[in-house]
Design an enzyme around this catalytic site. Structure first.
Site, PDB file in Angstrom:
ATOM      1  N   GLY A   8     -16.920  17.835   9.756  1.00 33.26           N
ATOM      2  CA  GLY A   8     -15.765  16.948   9.632  1.00 33.26           C
ATOM      3  C   GLY A   8     -14.685  17.626   8.813  1.00 33.26           C
ATOM      4  O   GLY A   8     -14.968  18.190   7.751  1.00 33.26           O
ATOM      5  N   GLY A  10     -11.444  16.272   7.841  1.00 28.30           N
ATOM      6  CA  GLY A  10     -10.380  15.477   7.231  1.00 28.30           C
ATOM      7  C   GLY A  10     -10.261  15.841   5.762  1.00 28.30           C
ATOM      8  O   GLY A  10     -10.717  16.924   5.346  1.00 28.30           O
ATOM      9  N   SER A 247       1.689  -3.046   7.208  1.00 21.87           N
ATOM     10  CA  SER A 247       1.391  -2.747   5.804  1.00 21.87           C
ATOM     11  C   SER A 247       1.621  -3.940   4.872  1.00 21.87           C
ATOM     12  O   SER A 247       2.471  -4.797   5.120  1.00 21.87           O
ATOM     13  CB  SER A 247       2.247  -1.552   5.373  1.00 21.87           C
ATOM     14  OG  SER A 247       2.569  -1.642   4.018  1.00 21.87           O
ATOM     15  N   ARG A 282      -7.014  -8.721   0.108  1.00 18.34           N
ATOM     16  CA  ARG A 282      -7.206  -8.595   1.549  1.00 18.34           C
ATOM     17  C   ARG A 282      -8.305  -9.504   2.089  1.00 18.34           C
ATOM     18  O   ARG A 282      -8.155 -10.116   3.146  1.00 18.34           O
ATOM     19  CB  ARG A 282      -7.537  -7.142   1.907  1.00 18.34           C
ATOM     20  CG  ARG A 282      -6.347  -6.229   1.759  1.00 18.34           C
ATOM     21  CD  ARG A 282      -6.718  -4.786   2.005  1.00 18.34           C
ATOM     22  NE  ARG A 282      -5.532  -3.953   1.802  1.00 18.34           N
ATOM     23  CZ  ARG A 282      -5.527  -2.634   1.893  1.00 18.34           C
ATOM     24  NH1 ARG A 282      -6.625  -1.976   2.181  1.00 18.34           N
ATOM     25  NH2 ARG A 282      -4.414  -1.959   1.700  1.00 18.34           N
ATOM     26  N   GLU A 363     -15.369   8.665   3.566  1.00 21.46           N
ATOM     27  CA  GLU A 363     -15.684   7.289   3.989  1.00 21.46           C
ATOM     28  C   GLU A 363     -17.107   7.149   4.519  1.00 21.46           C
ATOM     29  O   GLU A 363     -17.674   6.056   4.489  1.00 21.46           O
ATOM     30  CB  GLU A 363     -14.673   6.803   5.034  1.00 21.46           C
ATOM     31  CG  GLU A 363     -14.753   5.296   5.276  1.00 21.46           C
ATOM     32  CD  GLU A 363     -13.665   4.762   6.209  1.00 21.46           C
ATOM     33  OE1 GLU A 363     -12.677   5.486   6.459  1.00 21.46           O
ATOM     34  OE2 GLU A 363     -13.805   3.617   6.680  1.00 21.46           O
ATOM     35  N   ARG A 373     -13.039  -2.267  -1.511  1.00 18.52           N
ATOM     36  CA  ARG A 373     -12.319  -1.099  -2.018  1.00 18.52           C
ATOM     37  C   ARG A 373     -10.897  -1.458  -2.423  1.00 18.52           C
ATOM     38  O   ARG A 373     -10.230  -2.242  -1.753  1.00 18.52           O
ATOM     39  CB  ARG A 373     -12.258  -0.038  -0.921  1.00 18.52           C
ATOM     40  CG  ARG A 373     -11.408   1.160  -1.266  1.00 18.52           C
ATOM     41  CD  ARG A 373     -11.345   2.143  -0.116  1.00 18.52           C
ATOM     42  NE  ARG A 373     -10.626   1.641   1.032  1.00 18.52           N
ATOM     43  CZ  ARG A 373      -9.303   1.705   1.203  1.00 18.52           C
ATOM     44  NH1 ARG A 373      -8.548   2.238   0.267  1.00 18.52           N
ATOM     45  NH2 ARG A 373      -8.738   1.230   2.293  1.00 18.52           N
ATOM     46  N   LEU A 379      -8.346   7.769  -0.845  1.00 15.97           N
ATOM     47  CA  LEU A 379      -7.899   9.172  -0.845  1.00 15.97           C
ATOM     48  C   LEU A 379      -8.448   9.887  -2.082  1.00 15.97           C
ATOM     49  O   LEU A 379      -8.892  11.029  -2.015  1.00 15.97           O
ATOM     50  CB  LEU A 379      -6.371   9.253  -0.816  1.00 15.97           C
ATOM     51  CG  LEU A 379      -5.705   8.890   0.516  1.00 15.97           C
ATOM     52  CD1 LEU A 379      -4.178   8.944   0.393  1.00 15.97           C
ATOM     53  CD2 LEU A 379      -6.149   9.828   1.633  1.00 15.97           C
TER      54      LEU A 379
END
Lengths: 542, 225
Positions: A8, A10, A247, A282, A363, A373, A379
């Site tokens: 991976g 990323g 957003s 959220r 992740e 989270r 990040l």
């Protein structure tokens, strides 16, 4: 030394590869596509850090407390402390390799406020923080490629880990160009494969993050953790191709959520939670939208064209481009959608799984976020986790002898060839579609035992079907062979959600709406003798 | 709506055109349409025959990863940002990018982009605040998707052996702006692999999905030459 294999590419994978190379290790960085295609580029918001002399009274302790509290106290204090204490150095590192951070009028790196946090500590790069960090890290990886310490392998997909006697010795990789499996031996393997989007069909994230590695390694004896904790983003817009994220900034600027009832607008969040109701966390907003059982809209039009153009231009552009909606005049139809997975590989403080020399970062690993989270922490965790795993690996000494896996390689190559030599058009996409419907229905924002049991039954049926089918010969082989792993992971997620008979963080059960002391620990699930065994984490992490 | 796609089974096999009839929603992007064609029980071509599913690359589906670059009705574009309603006709022709080797159908191998940047050591190393304080420009240049659309339209870019194209020029600009110490070596590479070969058609500027001001990158680098 056979070096380190990173699966991976990323932000977490590149961070691990770079730190390994800095410490003199040779790295093979495996991914089907270049880093520009990773989900990391979609992270818009920012990265949390507490720097000395921030002038706003923010401290590492407040960051630790916010992170633990946001995660409903399921994350380990020691690990979160490490993450938060390391944040200042990580920000400096990212600056030093050339990330283009936004600056304030005095030329100092700018910060913004994010939900659930006691201080402003989210540093950002315009509206594309993830992308800017990816661009900087790609250059840094390139520096080590030039030195011969990092080798990128593209068109390569993870197939299986080479595990013997509880130790990982490398991985089988499927090469999409040659159409063959290949064994890559390594002294350590770092998984950096992202979230589990494919379980839910179309989410806000990348189609490339499908959860296959978690499902496959689970079958190979790797323990998974906290799978029931899935973050829904409350405001996403349905388009012909995916669910697009609207957003939090839209509500931050004053946007109001409502539904219509007999021709009247009901501002349900404000009615229930007061003036700041639209900016609740959220999970709360997502749950309220779900419980409204009506079409919900987000209105920003009253802010006026000028404010909208200046403050939230990317939201204006997105709605116009993908749905032809002029947000200066019309409301935005929104619904919650799966956004982030707090669960994943169970790892220790050094990011090692229960299999020796097999690590997981980013992740796909479950370590810092507990039951939910905070924005800006993903990040940070991606970079910190990558560095931590690399540091641990570099500190280990000794010669590794790898047992032969050649017979196994031949057998799997034959099996793949045989399954592929078919005129079958049975579409894997169909089964994945059915899985997504099951997961969205039975593992939604509000869960209950009956639905979860139904979901488990349905996924068991899909698993049984998938085992018998041949491959759809017209799609990339990875898409075919990944199906079983994806279904297995889905079964494990449902099992964890069924196991946790309480509500906590992002996990809400209508049949157990209270938080219960007896569940104040992470969930661990393992696969033994064909059984999915879920339980609370023991003191030794098992 | 009629859809014509230039297909190819394997890297070495012969390309062929295949037609499809699309009868799904029209307020959708080409990416959405490809999904729609692929996700039926069987995929049937316009002759009524069952055929293989259409291969194409995608990741973000919202214009920030560059995976789905292809040529749509003659225009190099990202499929996820190109809408059927804007095509102005009832037929749509899709082919893979021509400047890169085809892996399968619309999936191409763009590794030449990265190979060229690697060969010429285009990396920042350590950031040094220099004379260029134009952060907006640096931010835009760092948004490059490496999608290859600028190379597809470029009259000077062939296969990336000598001339490396706009994607290279913008990365050269970032490195020279973020680390002045490397300016000297960068300008040599830039001269050799870009400035000397660019005929300034500027088609790259028009086609860039990130609206990167390549002309400004060139102007700054040329000044240093």
């Amino acid at each position: 030394m056979n070096g380190v294999l990173v699966i991976g590419s990323g932000i977490s994978g590149m961070s691990a590869a770079i730190r390994c190379a800095e410490l003199g290790l040779r790295v093979t960085l495996v991914s089907p596509f270049p880093s520009e295609r990773s989900q990391s580029v979609m992270a818009a918001g920012g990265i949390n850090a507490v720097r000395e002399g921030n002038g706003e009274g923010d401290t590492v302790s407040s960051h630790i407390e916010d992170t633990l509290k946001g995660g409903a106290y399921l994350a380990g204090e020691k690990e979160v402390r490490g993450l938060c204490e390391g944040s200042g150095a990580i920000l400096e590192y990212l600056e030093s390799v050339g990330t283009v951070f936004s600056v304030d009028e005095n030329g100092k790196t700018a910060k913004r406020a994010f939900g659930g946090q006691s201080h402003r500590r989210t540093y950002y790069c315009g509206a594309s923080t993830g992308k800017q960090i990816v661009s900087a890290l790609i250059m840094e990886v390139r520096r080590f490629e030039a030195k011969g310490l990092i080798e990128r392998r593209l068109w390569s997909c993870f197939y299986y880990a080479l595990i013997a006697d509880g130790t990982c010795h490398g991985a089988l990789i499927f090469d999409e160009v040659s159409g063959k499996l290949e064994a890559l031996y390594a002294d350590a393997v770092i998984m950096a494969t992202g979230g589990q989007n494919a379980l839910f069909g179309k989410t806000t994230g990348s189609t490339q993050c499908d959860g296959y590695t978690q499902g496959k390694l689970f079958l190979q004896g790797v323990r998974l953790k906290n799978l029931e904790f899935i973050q829904y983003h409350p405001t996403t817009l349905e388009t012909g191709q995916k669910r697009m994220l609207i957003s939090e900034a839209a509500r931050g600027e004053g946007g109001r959520l409502y539904y219509e009832d007999q021709g009247r607008r009901v501002y349900f969040m404000e009615e229930k939670y007061g003036n700041n109701g639209n900016l609740m966390t959220r999970d709360v907003v997502s749950r309220e939208i779900f419980l409204a059982k009506k079409d919900v809209y987000l209105d920003v039009s009253f802010l006026g064209k000028e404010v909208i153009k200046k403050r939230i231009p990317e939201i204006m552009e997105l709605c116009a481009k993908y749905r032809g909606i002029d947000i200066t005049k019309e409301p935005i139809p929104v619904a919650p959608s799966v956004h982030f997975f707090m669960g994943g590989f169970a790892v220790d403080s050094f990011h090692e799984t229960n299999i020796r020399n097999l690590f997981a970062v980013g992740e796909c690993a479950s370590i810092y976020h507990g039951a939910n989270r905070l924005g800006g922490n993903s990040l940070l965790a991606a970079v910190y986790g990558g560095f931590t795993a690399a540091q641990e690996i570099a500190g280990r000494t000794g010669e590794y002898k790898h047992p032969g896996f050649d017979g196994y390689l031949d057998r799997e190559n034959d099996l793949l060839a045989k399954k592929g030599k078919t005129a079958s058009r049975f579409p894997v996409a169909y089964i994945r579609d059915m899985l997504a419907k099951t997961m969205q229905n039975d593992l939604g924002i509000v869960r209950d035992g009956q639905r979860l049991a139904g979901g488990i039954k349905d996924v068991d049926y899909l698993l049984e079907t998938a085992e018998k089918i041949r491959y759809d010969s017209s799609v990339m082989p990875y898409f075919n062979y990944s199906l079983m792993g994806i279904l297995t992971l889905a079964r494990a997620v449902l099992t964890c959600a069924d196991f946790r008979k309480e509500s906590r963080g992002a996990h809400f059960r209508s049949d157990f709406p209270e938080t219960r002391d007896g569940y104040a620990k992470p969930t661990i699930i393992s696969y033994e003798g064909g059984k999915y065994l879920a339980g609370l984490e023991k003191e030794d992490g098992g | 709506m009629k859809v014509k796609i230039l297909r190819q089974v394997h890297p070495g096999s012969k390309p062929y055109w295949e037609g499809f009839i699309y009868d799904g929603p029209t307020d959708i992007s080409v990416a959405g349409m490809l999904d729609h064609l692929n996700y039926n029980d069987d995929i049937i071509n316009d002759k009524g025959k069952a055929t293989g599913r259409i291969g194409w690359e995608c990741s973000c589906l919202q214009g920030v990863c560059g995976a789905c670059a292809m040529v749509i009705n003659g225009v190099p574009s990202l499929a996820c940002e190109t809408f059927l309603k804007d095509q102005g006709k009832d037929e749509i022709t899709i082919r893979p990018l021509r400047k890169f080797p085809v892996i399968h159908d619309l999936v191409v191998d763009r590794s030449a982009i990265h190979e060229n940047l690697k060969k010429t050591d285009i990396y920042i190393g350590e950031w040094q605040q220099g004379q260029d304080r134009d952060l907006d420009h640096q931010y835009l240049a760092a948004k490059c998707l490496k999608c290859g659309l600028c190379l597809e339209v470029c009259p000077n870019y062939a296969d990336g052996r000598n001339f490396y194209g706009a994607v290279f020029a913008n990365d050269c600009y970032i490195v020279s702006a973020r680390n002045e110490k490397k300016s000297e070596s960068i300008k040599n590479s830039y001269g050799e692999h870009f400035a000397g070969g660019c005929s300034k058609s500027l088609a790259c500027v028009d086609v860039c999905p990130m609206k990167i001001p390549t002309l400004a990158s060139m102007a700054k680098l040329n000044k240093k030459m």
